[in-house]
Design a protein around this motif. Sequence first.
Motif, PDB file in Angstrom:
ATOM      1  N   MET A   1      -4.517  11.369  -2.854  1.00  0.00           N
ATOM      2  CA  MET A   1      -5.193  10.684  -1.778  1.00  0.00           C
ATOM      3  C   MET A   1      -5.322  11.595  -0.565  1.00  0.00           C
ATOM      4  O   MET A   1      -6.336  11.547   0.129  1.00  0.00           O
ATOM      5  CB  MET A   1      -4.440   9.411  -1.399  1.00  0.00           C
ATOM      6  CG  MET A   1      -4.630   8.280  -2.382  1.00  0.00           C
ATOM      7  SD  MET A   1      -3.728   6.771  -1.993  1.00  0.00           S
ATOM      8  CE  MET A   1      -4.413   6.285  -0.453  1.00  0.00           C
ATOM      9  N   THR A   2      -4.302  12.392  -0.336  1.00  0.00           N
ATOM     10  CA  THR A   2      -4.336  13.247   0.838  1.00  0.00           C
ATOM     11  C   THR A   2      -5.470  14.252   0.762  1.00  0.00           C
ATOM     12  O   THR A   2      -6.202  14.444   1.734  1.00  0.00           O
ATOM     13  CB  THR A   2      -2.993  13.984   0.989  1.00  0.00           C
ATOM     14  OG1 THR A   2      -1.952  13.012   1.080  1.00  0.00           O
ATOM     15  CG2 THR A   2      -2.977  14.835   2.233  1.00  0.00           C
ATOM     16  N   SER A   3      -5.628  14.880  -0.402  1.00  0.00           N
ATOM     17  CA  SER A   3      -6.698  15.875  -0.520  1.00  0.00           C
ATOM     18  C   SER A   3      -8.072  15.213  -0.451  1.00  0.00           C
ATOM     19  O   SER A   3      -9.021  15.810   0.050  1.00  0.00           O
ATOM     20  CB  SER A   3      -6.552  16.666  -1.810  1.00  0.00           C
ATOM     21  OG  SER A   3      -6.666  15.827  -2.926  1.00  0.00           O
ATOM     22  N   ALA A   4      -8.191  13.989  -0.942  1.00  0.00           N
ATOM     23  CA  ALA A   4      -9.470  13.282  -0.858  1.00  0.00           C
ATOM     24  C   ALA A   4      -9.793  12.923   0.594  1.00  0.00           C
ATOM     25  O   ALA A   4     -10.948  12.991   1.011  1.00  0.00           O
ATOM     26  CB  ALA A   4      -9.440  12.031  -1.712  1.00  0.00           C
ATOM     27  N   GLU A  11     -12.945  10.350  11.830  1.00  0.00           N
ATOM     28  CA  GLU A  11     -13.436   9.019  12.206  1.00  0.00           C
ATOM     29  C   GLU A  11     -13.599   8.095  11.008  1.00  0.00           C
ATOM     30  O   GLU A  11     -13.641   6.879  11.169  1.00  0.00           O
ATOM     31  CB  GLU A  11     -14.761   9.124  12.967  1.00  0.00           C
ATOM     32  CG  GLU A  11     -15.941   9.652  12.150  1.00  0.00           C
ATOM     33  CD  GLU A  11     -15.968  11.168  11.984  1.00  0.00           C
ATOM     34  OE1 GLU A  11     -16.780  11.630  11.171  1.00  0.00           O
ATOM     35  OE2 GLU A  11     -15.188  11.864  12.644  1.00  0.00           O
ATOM     36  N   LYS A  12     -13.665   8.643   9.802  1.00  0.00           N
ATOM     37  CA  LYS A  12     -13.859   7.809   8.617  1.00  0.00           C
ATOM     38  C   LYS A  12     -12.638   7.786   7.702  1.00  0.00           C
ATOM     39  O   LYS A  12     -12.698   7.236   6.609  1.00  0.00           O
ATOM     40  CB  LYS A  12     -15.069   8.299   7.825  1.00  0.00           C
ATOM     41  CG  LYS A  12     -16.364   8.110   8.574  1.00  0.00           C
ATOM     42  CD  LYS A  12     -17.546   8.342   7.695  1.00  0.00           C
ATOM     43  CE  LYS A  12     -18.807   8.080   8.511  1.00  0.00           C
ATOM     44  NZ  LYS A  12     -19.989   8.062   7.686  1.00  0.00           N
ATOM     45  N   ASN A  17      -9.230   5.593   3.363  1.00  0.00           N
ATOM     46  CA  ASN A  17      -7.921   5.127   2.921  1.00  0.00           C
ATOM     47  C   ASN A  17      -8.014   3.722   2.338  1.00  0.00           C
ATOM     48  O   ASN A  17      -7.411   3.425   1.290  1.00  0.00           O
ATOM     49  CB  ASN A  17      -6.935   5.173   4.086  1.00  0.00           C
ATOM     50  CG  ASN A  17      -5.516   4.924   3.649  1.00  0.00           C
ATOM     51  OD1 ASN A  17      -5.152   5.210   2.516  1.00  0.00           O
ATOM     52  ND2 ASN A  17      -4.712   4.392   4.551  1.00  0.00           N
ATOM     53  N   ALA A  18      -8.770   2.849   2.983  1.00  0.00           N
ATOM     54  CA  ALA A  18      -8.939   1.484   2.483  1.00  0.00           C
ATOM     55  C   ALA A  18      -9.654   1.478   1.133  1.00  0.00           C
ATOM     56  O   ALA A  18      -9.264   0.739   0.213  1.00  0.00           O
ATOM     57  CB  ALA A  18      -9.714   0.646   3.493  1.00  0.00           C
ATOM     58  N   ILE A  19     -10.667   2.311   0.987  1.00  0.00           N
ATOM     59  CA  ILE A  19     -11.400   2.383  -0.287  1.00  0.00           C
ATOM     60  C   ILE A  19     -10.497   2.900  -1.395  1.00  0.00           C
ATOM     61  O   ILE A  19     -10.472   2.358  -2.502  1.00  0.00           O
ATOM     62  CB  ILE A  19     -12.659   3.255  -0.123  1.00  0.00           C
ATOM     63  CG1 ILE A  19     -13.681   2.537   0.753  1.00  0.00           C
ATOM     64  CG2 ILE A  19     -13.264   3.609  -1.476  1.00  0.00           C
ATOM     65  CD1 ILE A  19     -14.861   3.392   1.169  1.00  0.00           C
ATOM     66  N   GLN A  24      -7.302   1.984  -6.243  1.00  0.00           N
ATOM     67  CA  GLN A  24      -6.022   2.122  -6.937  1.00  0.00           C
ATOM     68  C   GLN A  24      -5.534   0.759  -7.449  1.00  0.00           C
ATOM     69  O   GLN A  24      -5.075   0.646  -8.585  1.00  0.00           O
ATOM     70  CB  GLN A  24      -4.996   2.733  -5.988  1.00  0.00           C
ATOM     71  CG  GLN A  24      -3.684   3.081  -6.643  1.00  0.00           C
ATOM     72  CD  GLN A  24      -2.732   3.758  -5.664  1.00  0.00           C
ATOM     73  OE1 GLN A  24      -2.849   3.606  -4.449  1.00  0.00           O
ATOM     74  NE2 GLN A  24      -1.794   4.502  -6.202  1.00  0.00           N
ATOM     75  N   GLN A  25      -5.652  -0.271  -6.648  1.00  0.00           N
ATOM     76  CA  GLN A  25      -5.254  -1.610  -7.080  1.00  0.00           C
ATOM     77  C   GLN A  25      -6.158  -2.126  -8.191  1.00  0.00           C
ATOM     78  O   GLN A  25      -5.692  -2.749  -9.148  1.00  0.00           O
ATOM     79  CB  GLN A  25      -5.261  -2.571  -5.898  1.00  0.00           C
ATOM     80  CG  GLN A  25      -4.151  -2.314  -4.908  1.00  0.00           C
ATOM     81  CD  GLN A  25      -4.187  -3.286  -3.746  1.00  0.00           C
ATOM     82  OE1 GLN A  25      -4.992  -4.206  -3.707  1.00  0.00           O
ATOM     83  NE2 GLN A  25      -3.304  -3.091  -2.787  1.00  0.00           N
ATOM     84  N   PHE A  26      -7.446  -1.847  -8.085  1.00  0.00           N
ATOM     85  CA  PHE A  26      -8.398  -2.275  -9.101  1.00  0.00           C
ATOM     86  C   PHE A  26      -8.115  -1.590 -10.432  1.00  0.00           C
ATOM     87  O   PHE A  26      -8.117  -2.220 -11.492  1.00  0.00           O
ATOM     88  CB  PHE A  26      -9.824  -1.974  -8.628  1.00  0.00           C
ATOM     89  CG  PHE A  26     -10.893  -2.500  -9.534  1.00  0.00           C
ATOM     90  CD1 PHE A  26     -11.092  -3.859  -9.680  1.00  0.00           C
ATOM     91  CD2 PHE A  26     -11.687  -1.627 -10.252  1.00  0.00           C
ATOM     92  CE1 PHE A  26     -12.077  -4.343 -10.523  1.00  0.00           C
ATOM     93  CE2 PHE A  26     -12.674  -2.096 -11.097  1.00  0.00           C
ATOM     94  CZ  PHE A  26     -12.873  -3.459 -11.232  1.00  0.00           C
ATOM     95  N   ALA A  27      -7.851  -0.289 -10.400  1.00  0.00           N
ATOM     96  CA  ALA A  27      -7.529   0.445 -11.627  1.00  0.00           C
ATOM     97  C   ALA A  27      -6.232  -0.064 -12.247  1.00  0.00           C
ATOM     98  O   ALA A  27      -6.130  -0.187 -13.478  1.00  0.00           O
ATOM     99  CB  ALA A  27      -7.430   1.936 -11.328  1.00  0.00           C
TER     100      ALA A  27
END
Length: 82
Positions: A1-4, A11-12, A17-19, A24-27
Amino acid sequence: MTSALTVIGKEKQSQGNAILNTLQQFAGAIGTSLVAMIVAASQTHLHTTRRISTAIGTQEAFGMLTIFCIIIWISYYRSVKK
């Protein structure tokens, strides 16, 4: 997640992070559903005791998850190697 998250601007990052958390929860939910479906199908279609059919279904689900892990690892390795 950090590298992404380092790829997108400051600003985004909260939206990113929310996406990522949602994905992750969906998977995780899809994986749990697939494993439950495989075990249930094994219990329904095998003509053995419930204990044995559950064990067989669990082994098949583990094999499926192992294959998914290998595919993900290969995809990650190829993307990092470039």
